[in-house]
Design an enzyme around this catalytic site. Structure first.
Site, PDB file in Angstrom:
ATOM      1  N   ASP A  13       0.820  -1.223   0.000  1.00 32.43           N
ATOM      2  CA  ASP A  13       0.000   0.000   0.000  1.00 32.43           C
ATOM      3  C   ASP A  13       0.848   1.265   0.000  1.00 32.43           C
ATOM      4  O   ASP A  13       0.441   2.286   0.537  1.00 32.43           O
ATOM      5  CB  ASP A  13      -0.953   0.034   1.223  1.00 32.43           C
ATOM      6  CG  ASP A  13      -1.749  -1.246   1.354  1.00 32.43           C
ATOM      7  OD1 ASP A  13      -2.278  -1.711   0.335  1.00 32.43           O
ATOM      8  OD2 ASP A  13      -1.818  -1.789   2.471  1.00 32.43           O
ATOM      9  N   LYS A  16       2.120   2.150  -4.959  1.00 33.99           N
ATOM     10  CA  LYS A  16       2.826   1.629  -6.137  1.00 33.99           C
ATOM     11  C   LYS A  16       2.042   1.880  -7.409  1.00 33.99           C
ATOM     12  O   LYS A  16       2.612   2.189  -8.448  1.00 33.99           O
ATOM     13  CB  LYS A  16       3.073   0.116  -5.997  1.00 33.99           C
ATOM     14  CG  LYS A  16       4.027  -0.252  -4.897  1.00 33.99           C
ATOM     15  CD  LYS A  16       4.203  -1.749  -4.795  1.00 33.99           C
ATOM     16  CE  LYS A  16       2.947  -2.459  -4.349  1.00 33.99           C
ATOM     17  NZ  LYS A  16       2.500  -2.119  -2.997  1.00 33.99           N
ATOM     18  N   ASN A  38      -5.522 -10.410  -4.202  1.00 34.90           N
ATOM     19  CA  ASN A  38      -5.627  -9.808  -2.862  1.00 34.90           C
ATOM     20  C   ASN A  38      -4.968  -8.430  -2.839  1.00 34.90           C
ATOM     21  O   ASN A  38      -5.190  -7.653  -1.930  1.00 34.90           O
ATOM     22  CB  ASN A  38      -4.987 -10.709  -1.789  1.00 34.90           C
ATOM     23  CG  ASN A  38      -3.561 -11.095  -2.125  1.00 34.90           C
ATOM     24  OD1 ASN A  38      -3.127 -10.945  -3.251  1.00 34.90           O
ATOM     25  ND2 ASN A  38      -2.841 -11.595  -1.149  1.00 34.90           N
ATOM     26  N   ALA A  39      -4.154  -8.154  -3.841  1.00 37.16           N
ATOM     27  CA  ALA A  39      -3.520  -6.849  -3.922  1.00 37.16           C
ATOM     28  C   ALA A  39      -4.439  -5.918  -4.703  1.00 37.16           C
ATOM     29  O   ALA A  39      -5.215  -6.383  -5.534  1.00 37.16           O
ATOM     30  CB  ALA A  39      -2.181  -6.962  -4.626  1.00 37.16           C
ATOM     31  N   GLY A  40      -4.339  -4.646  -4.418  1.00 37.31           N
ATOM     32  CA  GLY A  40      -5.144  -3.718  -5.207  1.00 37.31           C
ATOM     33  C   GLY A  40      -4.374  -2.444  -5.437  1.00 37.31           C
ATOM     34  O   GLY A  40      -3.984  -1.776  -4.498  1.00 37.31           O
ATOM     35  N   HIS A  41      -4.107  -2.130  -6.703  1.00 38.85           N
ATOM     36  CA  HIS A  41      -3.479  -0.848  -7.002  1.00 38.85           C
ATOM     37  C   HIS A  41      -4.580   0.144  -7.315  1.00 38.85           C
ATOM     38  O   HIS A  41      -5.482  -0.161  -8.095  1.00 38.85           O
ATOM     39  CB  HIS A  41      -2.607  -0.948  -8.251  1.00 38.85           C
ATOM     40  CG  HIS A  41      -1.361  -1.752  -8.058  1.00 38.85           C
ATOM     41  ND1 HIS A  41      -0.619  -1.698  -6.909  1.00 38.85           N
ATOM     42  CD2 HIS A  41      -0.728  -2.598  -8.889  1.00 38.85           C
ATOM     43  CE1 HIS A  41       0.432  -2.489  -7.045  1.00 38.85           C
ATOM     44  NE2 HIS A  41       0.382  -3.058  -8.232  1.00 38.85           N
ATOM     45  N   THR A  42      -4.476   1.316  -6.730  1.00 39.81           N
ATOM     46  CA  THR A  42      -5.452   2.357  -7.044  1.00 39.81           C
ATOM     47  C   THR A  42      -4.770   3.378  -7.942  1.00 39.81           C
ATOM     48  O   THR A  42      -3.717   3.889  -7.587  1.00 39.81           O
ATOM     49  CB  THR A  42      -5.915   3.055  -5.750  1.00 39.81           C
ATOM     50  OG1 THR A  42      -6.232   2.033  -4.806  1.00 39.81           O
ATOM     51  CG2 THR A  42      -7.119   3.932  -5.995  1.00 39.81           C
ATOM     52  N   GLN A 223       2.011  -5.944  -3.081  1.00 39.53           N
ATOM     53  CA  GLN A 223       2.398  -6.015  -1.658  1.00 39.53           C
ATOM     54  C   GLN A 223       3.745  -5.313  -1.406  1.00 39.53           C
ATOM     55  O   GLN A 223       4.057  -4.366  -2.098  1.00 39.53           O
ATOM     56  CB  GLN A 223       2.423  -7.468  -1.160  1.00 39.53           C
ATOM     57  CG  GLN A 223       1.032  -8.041  -0.980  1.00 39.53           C
ATOM     58  CD  GLN A 223       0.661  -9.057  -2.030  1.00 39.53           C
ATOM     59  OE1 GLN A 223       1.474  -9.519  -2.800  1.00 39.53           O
ATOM     60  NE2 GLN A 223      -0.597  -9.415  -2.079  1.00 39.53           N
ATOM     61  N   GLY A 301     -11.197  -2.800   2.148  1.00 37.32           N
ATOM     62  CA  GLY A 301     -11.738  -1.703   2.953  1.00 37.32           C
ATOM     63  C   GLY A 301     -11.256  -1.740   4.401  1.00 37.32           C
ATOM     64  O   GLY A 301     -11.655  -0.912   5.213  1.00 37.32           O
ATOM     65  N   ASP A 332       2.304  14.647   1.530  1.00 34.52           N
ATOM     66  CA  ASP A 332       1.235  15.592   1.892  1.00 34.52           C
ATOM     67  C   ASP A 332       0.471  15.157   3.146  1.00 34.52           C
ATOM     68  O   ASP A 332      -0.099  15.988   3.840  1.00 34.52           O
ATOM     69  CB  ASP A 332       0.259  15.748   0.725  1.00 34.52           C
ATOM     70  CG  ASP A 332      -0.295  14.408   0.253  1.00 34.52           C
ATOM     71  OD1 ASP A 332       0.520  13.528  -0.091  1.00 34.52           O
ATOM     72  OD2 ASP A 332      -1.527  14.223   0.267  1.00 34.52           O
TER      73      ASP A 332
HETATM   74  P1  GDP Z   1      -0.478   0.234  -3.780  1.00 29.53           P
HETATM   75  O1  GDP Z   1      -1.058  -1.102  -3.533  1.00 29.53           O
HETATM   76  O2  GDP Z   1       0.942   0.320  -3.330  1.00 29.53           O
HETATM   77  O3  GDP Z   1      -0.692   0.722  -5.185  1.00 29.53           O
HETATM   78  O4  GDP Z   1      -1.237   1.252  -2.841  1.00 29.53           O
HETATM   79  P2  GDP Z   1      -2.791   1.577  -2.840  1.00 29.53           P
HETATM   80  O5  GDP Z   1      -3.242   1.886  -4.197  1.00 29.53           O
HETATM   81  O6  GDP Z   1      -3.556   0.580  -2.068  1.00 29.53           O
HETATM   82  O7  GDP Z   1      -2.790   2.867  -1.927  1.00 29.53           O
HETATM   83  C1  GDP Z   1      -2.337   4.018  -2.353  1.00 29.53           C
HETATM   84  C2  GDP Z   1      -3.418   5.051  -2.112  1.00 29.53           C
HETATM   85  O8  GDP Z   1      -2.801   6.259  -1.872  1.00 29.53           O
HETATM   86  C3  GDP Z   1      -4.309   5.268  -3.318  1.00 29.53           C
HETATM   87  O9  GDP Z   1      -5.596   5.637  -2.918  1.00 29.53           O
HETATM   88  C4  GDP Z   1      -3.606   6.425  -4.050  1.00 29.53           C
HETATM   89  O10 GDP Z   1      -4.478   7.187  -4.853  1.00 29.53           O
HETATM   90  C5  GDP Z   1      -3.113   7.202  -2.887  1.00 29.53           C
HETATM   91  N1  GDP Z   1      -1.876   7.943  -3.097  1.00 29.53           N
HETATM   92  C6  GDP Z   1      -0.779   7.568  -3.837  1.00 29.53           C
HETATM   93  N2  GDP Z   1       0.186   8.509  -3.725  1.00 29.53           N
HETATM   94  C7  GDP Z   1      -0.316   9.467  -2.890  1.00 29.53           C
HETATM   95  C8  GDP Z   1       0.230  10.695  -2.378  1.00 29.53           C
HETATM   96  O11 GDP Z   1       1.358  11.067  -2.638  1.00 29.53           O
HETATM   97  N3  GDP Z   1      -0.575  11.393  -1.530  1.00 29.53           N
HETATM   98  C9  GDP Z   1      -1.831  10.995  -1.198  1.00 29.53           C
HETATM   99  N4  GDP Z   1      -2.543  11.754  -0.364  1.00 29.53           N
HETATM  100  N5  GDP Z   1      -2.365   9.866  -1.673  1.00 29.53           N
HETATM  101  C10 GDP Z   1      -1.614   9.106  -2.501  1.00 29.53           C
END
Ligand code: GDP
Length: 426
Positions: A13, A16, A38-42, A223, A301, A332
């Site tokens: 999280d 990435k 089980n992983a989720g990139h947003t 992950q 969630g 931030d």
């Molecule tokens: P991943 O599995 O490593 O891709 O991480 P996730 O997608 O689960 O979580 C990253 C969350 O942080 C997402 O909702 C992104 O939109 C958000 N995000 C990514 N970079 C930043 C950032 O620099 N600042 C903020 N406030 N949110 C970020």
């Protein structure tokens, strides 16, 4: 054009998805190399939010080839759902997505066994699995009973489905868990095989051919390092290798063909589920980071546990992965902290100091983090587009983190959108 491995440097999280999205612009082929759905990139692209579980986020960029590598475990139904959602958004999939014929599949019985096993455990021994069958699917792979994507092309596939469902039912019944309808299994897997056939390919040959032709390959992990089955906080880990070595075994691209490793690391720390977390904050500062950072699992969630930046973890991650460049995210989220702490070591009650992450995490119960404190910048940073324009105290903080963990800063992220990504060297 370089071949790049991108890994999460903490407990996942790290953001990435967004960094991959940015690096995809420089790549031709994007390969997911481990983990499951089980992983989720947003990713937020053009103001729209996409949550991707199996398909590399490169799919959101027209013209890029995406590969689900052999190191992944893939649930055919999750993949079919994901393809459907992207298609409905008008995203072109056909001809752009390949699934390795060597990829192991997460079958319905793996899910059932996963959930039933976690339910049997007492609170202290629960692993915190998402119950999606990832562990049992990797278990079957290592136990040499797994079914691979290429098996869907075999005339014996449905016999194997029947045989394995029967065997799983015996275990489920012995645990007092609900059993599966075997005829239903055969029916749904027949349909799944039909749907997925067009995407199945020898991706090891494909990736290496692309490399020979000078294409740039991005190998993306899910992950994070501290969840690695070998290097993480075992047994509170995932069942695969999200570290850079896993990128090669999970794709078939030789380590000699890798040009750089990018580690994604948050400017503070989070983890989901049970397991050691030395810098966890169980107070209102932790709650503030959770709310401000939106620290709730993209797939489940679940609220994430939050804490200060842990440079022991960062250093360990830099070492295990060979990180060349850092992509630091979520600066931030710290904008409103008057004082920010950084953990530089762990101190045991008898005076022993840990500078490297211990294998036996039970010693952490006797440790407290050694913190250094920095003044916060107390100004919003998420509208800033150039590194030089950041408040001085924010730059001092970031540069101190890099100094403590080694490597170079490549990307700094100050918000969720694509535009809030400051490039300093990548
Ligand atoms: P991943 O599995 O490593 O891709 O991480 P996730 O997608 O689960 O979580 C990253 C969350 O942080 C997402 O909702 C992104 O939109 C958000 N995000 C990514 N970079 C930043 C950032 O620099 N600042 C903020 N406030 N949110 C970020």
């Amino acid at each position: 054009m370089p071949n790049t491995i991108l890994v999460g440097a903490q407990w996942g999280d790290e953001g990435k998805g967004k960094v991959i999205d940015v690096l995809t612009a420089q790549s031709d082929v994007i390969v997911r190399f481990q983990g499951g759905s089980n992983a989720g990139h947003t990713v937020i692209a053009d103001g729209k939010k996409y949550v991707l579980h199996l398909i590399p986020s490169g799919i959101l960029h027209a013209g890029k080839q995406c590969v689900i590598g052999n190191g992944v475990v893939m649930d055919p139904f999750d993949l079919i759902t994901e393809i459907g959602i992207l298609r409905a958004e008008g995203i072109e999939i056909d001809g752009r997505l390949l699934i390795s014929d060597r990829t192991h599949m997460v079958m319905r019985w793996h899910r059932a066994l996963d959930a039933a096993d976690e339910a049997r455990r007492c609170e202290k021994t629960k692993i915190g699995t998402t119950g999606r069958g990832i562990g049992p699917a990797y278990g079957a792979k290592m136990g040499r009973t797994g079914l691979r994507v290429g098996d869907m092309l075999s005339p014996h596939f449905l016999d194997a489905v029947r045989g394995q469902s029967d065997a799983a039912n015996e275990i489920l019944a012995s645990w007092g868990a609900p059993v599966l309808d075997v005829d239903e299994m055969v029916k749904v897997y027949r349909q799944a095989a039909e749907t997925l056939k067009p995407y199945i390919a020898d991706t090891v040959a494909y990736i290496n051919e692309a490399d020979r032709k000078g294409k740039s390959i991005l190998l993306e992990g899910a992950q994070g390092t501290m969840l690695d089955i070998d290097f993480g906080t075992y047994p509170f880990v995932t069942s695969s290798n999200p570290t850079s070595g896993g990128a090669c075994t999970g794709s078939g691209l030789s380590p000699r063909r890798i040009d750089r490793v990018v580690g994604v690391i948050k400017c503070y720390t989070t983890r989901v589920g049970s397991g050691p977390f030395p810098t966890e904050l169980k107070d209102e500062t932790g709650e503030h980071l959770r709310q401000k950072g939106g620290e709730f699992g993209a797939t489940t969630g679940r609220p994430r546990r939050c804490g200060w930046f842990d440079a022991v973890v960062g250093r360990y991650s830099a070492m295990v992965n060979g990180v060349d460049f850092w992509a630091m995210t979520k600066l931030d989220v710290l904008d409103e902290q008057p004082v920010i702490k950084i953990c530089t070591a762990y101190l045991r009650d008898d005076g022993v100091r840990y500078e490297s992450f211990p294998a036996d995490t039970s010693v952490l119960d006797r440790c407290v983090p050694v913190y250094e404190e920095m003044p916060g910048w107390m100004q919003p940073t998420s509208k800033i587009t150039r590194y030089e324009d950041l408040p001085l105290k924010a730059r001092v903080y970031v540069e101190r983190l890099v100094e403590l963990i080694g490597g170079r800063l490549g990307i700094l992220s100050v918000g969720p959108a694509r535009e809030t990504t400051l490039r300093t060297g990548l």
